[in-house]
Design a protein around this motif. Structure first.
Motif, PDB file in Angstrom:
ATOM      1  N   ASP A  86       0.827  -1.209   0.000  1.00  0.00           N
ATOM      2  CA  ASP A  86       0.000   0.000   0.000  1.00  0.00           C
ATOM      3  C   ASP A  86       0.863   1.261   0.000  1.00  0.00           C
ATOM      4  O   ASP A  86       0.596   2.204  -0.754  1.00  0.00           O
ATOM      5  CB  ASP A  86      -0.941   0.019   1.206  1.00  0.00           C
ATOM      6  CG  ASP A  86      -2.050  -1.017   1.111  1.00  0.00           C
ATOM      7  OD1 ASP A  86      -2.323  -1.518  -0.008  1.00  0.00           O
ATOM      8  OD2 ASP A  86      -2.654  -1.317   2.163  1.00  0.00           O
ATOM      9  N   ARG A  87       1.915   1.275   0.837  1.00  0.00           N
ATOM     10  CA  ARG A  87       2.825   2.437   0.882  1.00  0.00           C
ATOM     11  C   ARG A  87       3.543   2.614  -0.445  1.00  0.00           C
ATOM     12  O   ARG A  87       3.699   3.731  -0.937  1.00  0.00           O
ATOM     13  CB  ARG A  87       3.842   2.275   2.009  1.00  0.00           C
ATOM     14  CG  ARG A  87       3.333   2.719   3.368  1.00  0.00           C
ATOM     15  CD  ARG A  87       4.457   2.903   4.376  1.00  0.00           C
ATOM     16  NE  ARG A  87       5.262   1.706   4.566  1.00  0.00           N
ATOM     17  CZ  ARG A  87       4.977   0.723   5.412  1.00  0.00           C
ATOM     18  NH1 ARG A  87       3.899   0.788   6.149  1.00  0.00           N
ATOM     19  NH2 ARG A  87       5.760  -0.321   5.521  1.00  0.00           N
ATOM     20  N   LEU A  88       3.980   1.512  -1.028  1.00  0.00           N
ATOM     21  CA  LEU A  88       4.681   1.549  -2.299  1.00  0.00           C
ATOM     22  C   LEU A  88       3.781   2.108  -3.402  1.00  0.00           C
ATOM     23  O   LEU A  88       4.166   3.029  -4.134  1.00  0.00           O
ATOM     24  CB  LEU A  88       5.142   0.132  -2.660  1.00  0.00           C
ATOM     25  CG  LEU A  88       5.955  -0.036  -3.909  1.00  0.00           C
ATOM     26  CD1 LEU A  88       7.364   0.467  -3.684  1.00  0.00           C
ATOM     27  CD2 LEU A  88       5.973  -1.491  -4.314  1.00  0.00           C
ATOM     28  N   LEU A  89       2.580   1.586  -3.512  1.00  0.00           N
ATOM     29  CA  LEU A  89       1.669   2.026  -4.564  1.00  0.00           C
ATOM     30  C   LEU A  89       1.222   3.470  -4.381  1.00  0.00           C
ATOM     31  O   LEU A  89       0.924   4.156  -5.360  1.00  0.00           O
ATOM     32  CB  LEU A  89       0.460   1.097  -4.629  1.00  0.00           C
ATOM     33  CG  LEU A  89       0.772  -0.337  -5.058  1.00  0.00           C
ATOM     34  CD1 LEU A  89      -0.476  -1.195  -4.960  1.00  0.00           C
ATOM     35  CD2 LEU A  89       1.373  -0.384  -6.456  1.00  0.00           C
ATOM     36  N   ALA A  90       1.199   3.941  -3.149  1.00  0.00           N
ATOM     37  CA  ALA A  90       0.810   5.335  -2.889  1.00  0.00           C
ATOM     38  C   ALA A  90       1.788   6.328  -3.496  1.00  0.00           C
ATOM     39  O   ALA A  90       1.456   7.509  -3.633  1.00  0.00           O
ATOM     40  CB  ALA A  90       0.681   5.561  -1.383  1.00  0.00           C
ATOM     41  N   THR A  91       2.977   5.855  -3.904  1.00  0.00           N
ATOM     42  CA  THR A  91       3.973   6.750  -4.502  1.00  0.00           C
ATOM     43  C   THR A  91       3.923   6.743  -6.028  1.00  0.00           C
ATOM     44  O   THR A  91       4.701   7.450  -6.669  1.00  0.00           O
ATOM     45  CB  THR A  91       5.403   6.378  -4.037  1.00  0.00           C
ATOM     46  OG1 THR A  91       5.744   5.077  -4.529  1.00  0.00           O
ATOM     47  CG2 THR A  91       5.513   6.413  -2.516  1.00  0.00           C
ATOM     48  N   ASP A  92       3.020   5.972  -6.615  1.00  0.00           N
ATOM     49  CA  ASP A  92       2.865   5.931  -8.073  1.00  0.00           C
ATOM     50  C   ASP A  92       2.440   7.315  -8.563  1.00  0.00           C
ATOM     51  O   ASP A  92       1.430   7.844  -8.116  1.00  0.00           O
ATOM     52  CB  ASP A  92       1.816   4.884  -8.450  1.00  0.00           C
ATOM     53  CG  ASP A  92       1.596   4.726  -9.944  1.00  0.00           C
ATOM     54  OD1 ASP A  92       2.048   5.579 -10.736  1.00  0.00           O
ATOM     55  OD2 ASP A  92       0.944   3.737 -10.322  1.00  0.00           O
ATOM     56  N   PRO A  93       3.203   7.925  -9.467  1.00  0.00           N
ATOM     57  CA  PRO A  93       2.826   9.250  -9.976  1.00  0.00           C
ATOM     58  C   PRO A  93       1.410   9.304 -10.540  1.00  0.00           C
ATOM     59  O   PRO A  93       0.756  10.351 -10.455  1.00  0.00           O
ATOM     60  CB  PRO A  93       3.871   9.534 -11.054  1.00  0.00           C
ATOM     61  CG  PRO A  93       5.072   8.782 -10.585  1.00  0.00           C
ATOM     62  CD  PRO A  93       4.517   7.516  -9.986  1.00  0.00           C
TER      63      PRO A  93
END
Length: 97
Positions: free
Chosen positions: A60-67
């Protein structure tokens, strides 16, 4: 392991504005093996990522950084699964459980 579908929520001309940053983001995550693969869905409606096993909070944290997500042009749908059967050469992806 996770399968992530990406669906564009904005017109393609808005998505295209963020495509270079999104591509850099994907290349960095793949280089660090935080994503194993990424690709485009037919008819330019979004994409798909495959991520190795990690805690749900981490993906979830990783995907939240998707531009795309940061700039409000796409959404993610995450499915967690346990790989039990794998093709030859991909044994390291198989669940150890």
């Amino acid at each position: 392991m996770f399968a992530v579908t990406v669906t564009y929520t904005a017109p393609l001309n808005e998505v295209d504005r963020w495509r270079p940053a999104h591509g850099e983001w994907l290349n960095d995550l793949i280089a660090r093996r935080l994503l194993l693969m990424a690709g485009r869905r037919p008819q330019w409606v979004g994409g798909v990522y495959v991520a190795p096993g990690m805690r749900a909070e981490e993906i979830d944290r990783l995907l939240a950084t998707d531009p795309y997500l940061v700039n409000g042009v796409a959404e993610h749908h995450v499915v967690e699964f346990t790989p039990l059967l794998v093709a030859a050469g991909l044994e390291e992806l198989k669940s150890k459980d």
